[in-house]
Design a protein around this motif. Structure first.
Motif, short mmCIF file in Angstrom:
data_model
loop_
_atom_site.label_atom_id
_atom_site.label_comp_id
_atom_site.label_asym_id
_atom_site.label_seq_id
_atom_site.Cartn_x
_atom_site.Cartn_y
_atom_site.Cartn_z
N LEU A 111 0.83 -1.21 0.00
CA LEU A 111 0.00 0.00 0.00
C LEU A 111 0.85 1.25 0.00
N SER A 112 0.49 2.20 -0.83
CA SER A 112 1.03 3.55 -0.75
C SER A 112 -0.14 4.52 -0.69
N VAL A 113 -0.03 5.53 0.19
CA VAL A 113 -1.11 6.51 0.36
C VAL A 113 -0.81 7.70 -0.54
N GLN A 114 -1.71 7.93 -1.49
CA GLN A 114 -1.50 8.95 -2.51
C GLN A 114 -2.79 9.71 -2.76
N GLU A 115 -2.66 10.99 -3.08
CA GLU A 115 -3.80 11.73 -3.60
C GLU A 115 -4.21 11.10 -4.95
N PRO A 116 -5.48 11.21 -5.34
CA PRO A 116 -5.93 10.55 -6.58
C PRO A 116 -5.09 10.85 -7.81
N ASP A 117 -4.70 12.11 -8.02
CA ASP A 117 -3.90 12.42 -9.20
C ASP A 117 -2.57 11.68 -9.18
N GLU A 118 -1.94 11.63 -8.01
CA GLU A 118 -0.66 10.93 -7.89
C GLU A 118 -0.85 9.42 -8.07
N ALA A 119 -1.95 8.88 -7.55
CA ALA A 119 -2.21 7.44 -7.71
C ALA A 119 -2.39 7.08 -9.18
N LEU A 120 -3.11 7.91 -9.92
CA LEU A 120 -3.30 7.65 -11.34
C LEU A 120 -1.99 7.79 -12.11
N ASP A 121 -1.16 8.71 -11.68
CA ASP A 121 0.16 8.85 -12.31
C ASP A 121 1.01 7.60 -12.06
N GLU A 122 0.93 7.07 -10.83
CA GLU A 122 1.65 5.83 -10.52
C GLU A 122 1.13 4.68 -11.37
N LEU A 123 -0.17 4.65 -11.61
CA LEU A 123 -0.74 3.61 -12.46
C LEU A 123 -0.24 3.74 -13.89
N HIS A 124 -0.17 4.97 -14.38
CA HIS A 124 0.34 5.22 -15.73
C HIS A 124 1.80 4.80 -15.86
N LYS A 125 2.55 5.00 -14.79
CA LYS A 125 3.97 4.62 -14.79
C LYS A 125 4.17 3.13 -14.51
N ARG A 126 3.08 2.42 -14.25
CA ARG A 126 3.13 0.98 -13.98
C ARG A 126 3.87 0.66 -12.69
N SER A 127 3.88 1.59 -11.76
CA SER A 127 4.50 1.34 -10.46
C SER A 127 3.45 1.01 -9.40
N THR A 128 2.19 0.92 -9.80
CA THR A 128 1.13 0.39 -8.94
C THR A 128 0.18 -0.40 -9.82
#
Length: 326
Positions: free
Chosen positions: A139-156
């Motif tokens: 688990l990483s706690v992220q604001e939604p924009d940051e979480a979606l960016d992590e998803l785009h980068k394939r790091s989540t």
């Protein structure tokens, strides 16, 4: 013939922005990334990147290739998910990025269900194989924009995010989205202050009549702050902010001390809200909580198990907080 590995490097460059960051994400050296990009340009027969100051940016051909690469990677992910489902069992790691109140309320039960810890909690059903005990979470706690960016980068693997009726959130159409719950945004006041404003507990509040109040808000880096600004703006005023904290438990504690008013999503309320007076809004604002995963990954048994558990947890939470005394 275009090399899929090199297309993947180009896609990472588009997501991470620099050769150095791309190399780090892919566990390569920067010269190796540059060599692969040069080889890809030869395969494509046209430049796919160009220098822009000290960095590289995609050309029109590069952007076209990245768009097609997203489709290719989605198909590969779908194939991997299908193969994993055929093999049966769940034994991998699912990385979750979640905003704070979801991380506090929706995610802990997942750990309990998957490990069998807690009071009387059983592990997730596994058809008798015991395989779910080997499924782990990160688990990483992220604001939604940051979480979606992590998803785009394939790091989540899974982004747990939200949007408001006054603040929609854009998500790539190809990504897989699942709504978990919708919840109201409530006005929280000290009961004495609510009484002075002519509000009884649970009575809908008209924000346009509360412009004179001091306000308590999350920090300006959060989407919840923007939600409050928009809700108050629609009511015809700019809130007079007396305190800011990205922790809603701090804001509600301040409201309970009669420091001001706060707009809070229902799920973000701490377990003990007394002595707060809670009010829906005459012009309702609601928050939608949903999951986002990359195209092709939603049927992977590891991710599917987590999504199913999240649905169960969200449903139980929605029922519980809906019955909470006001």
């Amino acid at each position: 013939m275009l090399d899929v590995r090199r297309l993947r490097i180009l896609q990472h460059l588009a997501a991470y922005g620099t050769v150095a960051a791309t190399a780090d994400a892919l566990h390569l050296t920067a010269p190796a990334v540059s060599q692969h990009l040069a080889a890809l340009q030869k395969e494509a027969g046209t430049p796919v990147v160009e220098k822009h100051g000290r960095t590289l940016r995609l050309t029109a051909a590069g952007e076209l290739l990245v768009a097609h690469t997203e489709v290719i990677l989605a198909e590969l992910a779908a194939a991997e998910s299908g193969l994993a489902a055929m093999k049966g069992g769940r034994h991998g790691t699912v990385r979750i990025s979640a905003f704070a109140s979801a991380a506090r309320t929706l995610v802990p039960p997942l750990f309990e269900r998957l490990t069998g810890t807690g009071t009387g909690t059983d592990p997730a059903p596994d058809n008798g194989t015991g395989a779910d005990r080997d499924l782990s979470l990160r688990l990483s706690v992220q604001e939604p924009d940051e979480a979606l960016d992590e998803l785009h980068k394939r790091s989540t693997d899974l982004a747990l995010v939200h949007s408001y009726t006054v603040l929609p959130r854009s998500v790539p159409a190809a990504w897989e989205q699942t709504v978990l719950m919708e919840e109201p945004v409530l006005l929280a006041l000290h009961p004495d202050r609510a009484g002075r404003e002519g509000l009884t507990a649970g009575q809908p509040a008209d924000l346009s009549r509360l412009a004179h109040l001091p306000w308590l808000t999350p920090g300006p880096e959060t989407s919840c702050y923007e939600m409050i600004q928009r809700a108050c703006g629609a009511a015809g005023f700019v809130p007079d902010i007396r305190a800011a904290s990205s922790d809603f438990s701090v804001l509600t504690a301040l409201a309970a001390a009669d420091a001001g008013a706060v707009l809070v999503p229902r799920m973000a309320l701490p377990d003990h809200t007394a002595p707060l007076s809670l009010h829906p809004l005459v012009r309702p604002v609601s928050r939608t909580v949903f999951t986002v995963s990359r195209a092709g990954t939603g049927k992977h048994p590891d991710l599917r198990a987590v999504l199913d558990l999240l649905h169960e947890t969200a449903t139980a939470l929605d029922d519980r907080v809906a019955d909470r005394p006001r």
